[in-house]
Enzyme design. Structure first.
Site, short mmCIF file in Angstrom:
data_model
loop_
_atom_site.label_atom_id
_atom_site.label_comp_id
_atom_site.label_asym_id
_atom_site.label_seq_id
_atom_site.Cartn_x
_atom_site.Cartn_y
_atom_site.Cartn_z
N HIS A 57 -5.89 -22.91 -27.74
CA HIS A 57 -7.27 -23.18 -28.36
C HIS A 57 -6.84 -23.53 -30.06
O HIS A 57 -5.88 -22.65 -30.62
CB HIS A 57 -8.21 -22.12 -28.61
CG HIS A 57 -9.62 -22.47 -28.86
ND1 HIS A 57 -10.10 -22.66 -30.20
CD2 HIS A 57 -10.59 -22.93 -28.12
CE1 HIS A 57 -11.47 -22.96 -30.27
NE2 HIS A 57 -11.70 -23.18 -28.90
N SER A 106 -18.92 -33.35 -30.97
CA SER A 106 -20.37 -33.60 -30.47
C SER A 106 -21.40 -32.99 -31.53
O SER A 106 -22.25 -33.74 -32.05
CB SER A 106 -20.79 -33.06 -29.13
OG SER A 106 -20.41 -31.66 -29.15
N ARG A 152 -16.16 -16.54 -23.87
CA ARG A 152 -16.75 -17.75 -22.98
C ARG A 152 -16.17 -17.55 -21.53
O ARG A 152 -16.56 -17.65 -20.48
CB ARG A 152 -16.89 -18.93 -23.54
CG ARG A 152 -17.75 -18.99 -25.01
CD ARG A 152 -17.85 -20.34 -25.56
NE ARG A 152 -16.45 -20.82 -25.74
CZ ARG A 152 -16.12 -22.11 -26.19
NH1 ARG A 152 -17.15 -22.97 -26.44
NH2 ARG A 152 -14.90 -22.35 -26.53
N HIS A 178 -12.40 -33.86 -25.67
CA HIS A 178 -13.46 -33.05 -25.76
C HIS A 178 -14.20 -32.65 -24.55
O HIS A 178 -13.67 -31.70 -23.70
CB HIS A 178 -14.79 -33.84 -26.53
CG HIS A 178 -15.53 -32.95 -27.42
ND1 HIS A 178 -15.70 -31.75 -27.33
CD2 HIS A 178 -16.87 -33.48 -28.10
CE1 HIS A 178 -16.70 -31.07 -27.87
NE2 HIS A 178 -17.37 -32.19 -28.33
N ASP A 208 -12.86 -23.60 -20.87
CA ASP A 208 -12.87 -24.65 -19.76
C ASP A 208 -12.00 -24.03 -18.61
O ASP A 208 -11.95 -24.68 -17.57
CB ASP A 208 -11.95 -25.86 -20.53
CG ASP A 208 -12.82 -26.66 -21.31
OD1 ASP A 208 -14.45 -26.67 -21.09
OD2 ASP A 208 -12.46 -27.06 -22.07
N1 HAX Z 1 0.00 -25.73 -22.76
C1 HAX Z 1 1.21 -26.18 -23.27
N2 HAX Z 1 1.44 -26.53 -24.53
C2 HAX Z 1 0.58 -26.00 -25.32
C3 HAX Z 1 -0.80 -25.45 -24.92
C4 HAX Z 1 -0.84 -25.30 -23.42
N3 HAX Z 1 -2.05 -24.79 -22.96
N4 HAX Z 1 -1.54 -25.20 -25.93
C5 HAX Z 1 -0.88 -25.62 -26.96
N5 HAX Z 1 0.29 -25.95 -26.61
C6 HAX Z 1 1.46 -26.63 -27.73
C7 HAX Z 1 0.59 -27.93 -28.33
O1 HAX Z 1 0.84 -29.07 -27.37
C8 HAX Z 1 1.67 -28.10 -29.35
O2 HAX Z 1 2.66 -28.71 -29.22
P1 HAX Z 1 3.59 -29.74 -30.24
O3 HAX Z 1 3.90 -29.00 -31.24
O4 HAX Z 1 4.27 -30.10 -29.35
O5 HAX Z 1 2.61 -30.66 -30.49
C9 HAX Z 1 1.95 -26.51 -29.78
O6 HAX Z 1 1.74 -25.96 -28.75
C10 HAX Z 1 0.98 -26.02 -30.84
O7 HAX Z 1 -0.31 -25.95 -30.56
P2 HAX Z 1 -1.46 -25.16 -31.13
O8 HAX Z 1 -1.43 -25.24 -32.51
O9 HAX Z 1 -1.50 -23.84 -30.48
O10 HAX Z 1 -2.85 -25.78 -30.29
P3 HAX Z 1 -3.51 -27.05 -31.02
O11 HAX Z 1 -4.84 -26.56 -32.15
O12 HAX Z 1 -2.82 -28.07 -31.45
O13 HAX Z 1 -4.47 -27.63 -29.89
C11 HAX Z 1 -5.79 -27.19 -27.66
C12 HAX Z 1 -5.39 -26.87 -28.92
C13 HAX Z 1 -6.62 -26.61 -26.95
C14 HAX Z 1 -5.76 -28.85 -27.49
C15 HAX Z 1 -4.28 -26.96 -27.05
O14 HAX Z 1 -4.25 -25.48 -26.78
C16 HAX Z 1 -4.38 -27.61 -25.49
O15 HAX Z 1 -3.87 -28.79 -25.26
N6 HAX Z 1 -4.59 -26.82 -24.56
C17 HAX Z 1 -4.75 -27.14 -23.36
C18 HAX Z 1 -5.92 -28.23 -23.12
C19 HAX Z 1 -7.22 -27.58 -23.07
O16 HAX Z 1 -7.57 -26.59 -22.52
N7 HAX Z 1 -8.40 -28.26 -23.53
C20 HAX Z 1 -9.57 -27.52 -23.58
C21 HAX Z 1 -9.86 -26.79 -24.98
C22 HAX Z 1 -11.36 -25.94 -25.25
C23 HAX Z 1 -12.07 -26.82 -26.13
O17 HAX Z 1 -12.19 -26.62 -27.27
N8 HAX Z 1 -12.80 -27.49 -25.26
O18 HAX Z 1 -14.17 -28.06 -25.99
#
Ligand code: HAX
Length: 433
Positions: free
Chosen positions: A316, A240, A325, A270, A371
């Site tokens: 994250h 965004s 937050r 997002h 979130d």
């Molecule tokens: N549960 C299970 N596995 C997770 C995880 C979680 N909450 N968070 C990360 N992982 C996994 C990833 O899927 C990734 O697996 P692969 O190697 O198999 O692809 C591995 O751990 C490494 O990921 P990372 O480097 O720690 O995290 P990323 O930077 O790739 O992703 C995310 C960050 C927020 C997208 C991720 O932690 C996630 O999917 N969390 C759950 C969804 C979520 O809470 N989203 C909101 C984020 C907040 C935000 O920014 N909002 O705008």
């Protein structure tokens, strides 16, 4: 206008700082781009500059250098209320210093002068099919305001580049002034009686949103202020923020730029993440018939992971600690709703999930993000329609991204134009490796 005077005083020094960096040190290498970044969403490439906010991996977001606890403590507050004026935060984001009460109130006054939403915007909203997503309505309403743009008008008449920021500031104040009314009307239209609740001229921007939503509990005014402050900015690389900046770099006005940004916020990767967190917590409660024990939570979390899904609200891309937050919302919930079963479930999750994720060994950050709790708080005050939460995220996000565009105009940032390569060119790079 107090805000304009302060910005006019600040701008020359910042112009000189960036001019010097670009002209005298233009060849300095700041970062390198790796193959995996080019093919991986440009993750982590240092290619944007903003002074509005910065995400520290350990302390979380800093607004103009200040942490969330500092911001919540130091911004002026209405009377004995818990949470500060959002107008004070906007001053901080735009100017860079904490405002006095008078300065915070001057922003609130500007908003009040500009808050009336033109009638045609309501007509546009009413013309949508009943099942249109609230984010579709929100982005459309912002676009419907575009004929109001002073920047577009002045640009057409002929405007010096150094003066671009002035009508931009007028536009961002006029746009942000109207967003609480528009968002609350979308809520009333989609989920309630469809009647617009007139704003109360005695209330500030955040509290007026709560009032226009029709939520009776007075604590919701504090939650609204908190929610908007926490969601206001998160550097410039998220979809965004970057969209606003990119579209506006074509000298499109803020109405075009911000409505495009809201289309990006509507994406499931997002702005929709908070909904998934809520569904997940409700799923736990449904399975165990109420607040789970720690062991039950542990089992549910492992079931989620073993089925190949992520645990929403945890992890994250940048942060490596509990998101401040999240902490701010947790403290708010502890104070106002300690016995609310959904909050108790979220609390058990916080006590169990980081250990589970550590054992699982994949997530770089096992701690909760913003979130994980935001939907729970809304549910407590009866705002249960989770499709609407992204609209509130958008209202909050408007503050940071619009502040950023004012500065981009003030500093004369050019149109964004990164270079593409073809797959064959990338293969050529590895020919000898
Ligand atoms: N549960 C299970 N596995 C997770 C995880 C979680 N909450 N968070 C990360 N992982 C996994 C990833 O899927 C990734 O697996 P692969 O190697 O198999 O692809 C591995 O751990 C490494 O990921 P990372 O480097 O720690 O995290 P990323 O930077 O790739 O992703 C995310 C960050 C927020 C997208 C991720 O932690 C996630 O999917 N969390 C759950 C969804 C979520 O809470 N989203 C909101 C984020 C907040 C935000 O920014 N909002 O705008």
């Amino acid at each position: 206008m107090l805000l304009k005077e302060r910005l006019a005083a600040e701008i020359p020094e910042w112009r000189e700082r960036q001019r010097k960096l670009a002209k005298e040190y233009g060849d300095v290498v700041v970062d390198q781009v790796h193959m995996r970044q080019i093919l991986g969403g440009l993750r982590g490439v240092k290619a944007l500059v903003t002074d509005i906010s910065y995400v520290d991996p350990y302390e979380g977001i800093r607004f103009r250098g200040h942490t969330i606890p500092e911001v919540l403590e130091k911004l002026p507050k209405p009377g004995k209320d818990d949470m500060p004026y959002v107008g004070g935060l906007y001053w901080l984001l735009l100017v860079g210093d904490f405002p006095t009460e008078e300065e915070a109130l001057s922003v609130e006054e500007e908003w009040k002068k500009r808050m009336e939403v033109p009638a045609h915007v309501f007509e546009v909203l009413k013309s949508f099919p009943k099942d249109a997503h609230p984010m579709t309505l929100f982005a459309a309403a912002v676009l419907a305001l575009q004929p109001e743009s002073l920047f577009a008008k002045k640009y057409k008449e002929g405007l010096k580049k150094t003066d671009f920021w002035d009508p931009m500031l007028e536009d961002v104040l006029s746009l942000t002034a109207k967003l609480p009314s528009i968002a609350a009307y979308i809520y009333r239209l989609k989920y309630k009686d469809g009647k617009f609740i007139e704003p109360d001229p005695n209330l500030d921007w955040g509290a007026n949103f709560a009032h226009m939503m029709g939520v009776e509990n007075p604590e919701y005014k504090n939650l609204s202020r908190l929610y908007f402050i926490l969601h206001s900015d998160h550097e410039s690389g998220n979809v965004s923020a970057h969209t606003t900046y990119l579209v506006s770099s074509a000298l499109s006005d803020i109405y075009y730029s911000f409505s495009a940004a809201m289309d990006g916020l509507a994406g499931p990767l997002h702005g929709l993440a908070n909904q998934n967190c809520l569904y997940w917590l409700k799923g736990v409660m449904e399975k165990f018939g109420g607040v789970p024990t720690h062991e039950q939570m542990r089992q549910y979390a492992w079931d989620t992971l073993n089925s190949g899904q992520v645990i929403p609200g945890y992890g994250h891309a940048v942060l490596r600690r509990t998101d401040p937050r999240y902490k701010a919302q947790f403290e708010f919930a502890l104070k106002h709703m300690p016995d609310f079963p959904l909050f108790q479930t979220a609390k058990v999750a916080y006590e169990v999930i980081p250990e589970v994720l550590k054992e699982h060994g994949k997530a770089k950050n096992p701690w909760p993000n913003v979130d994980a709790l935001s939907g729970t708080l809304q549910q407590y005050y009866g705002v249960t329609e989770s499709d609407f939460y992204t609209v509130m995220f958008g209202v909050g996000r408007s503050l940071g991204v619009t502040a950023n565009t004012v500065w981009a105009r003030a500093l004369g940032h050019p149109i964004e134009r990164p270079k593409s390569v073809t797959t064959a060119m990338l293969e050529e790079e590895i020919k000898d490796k």
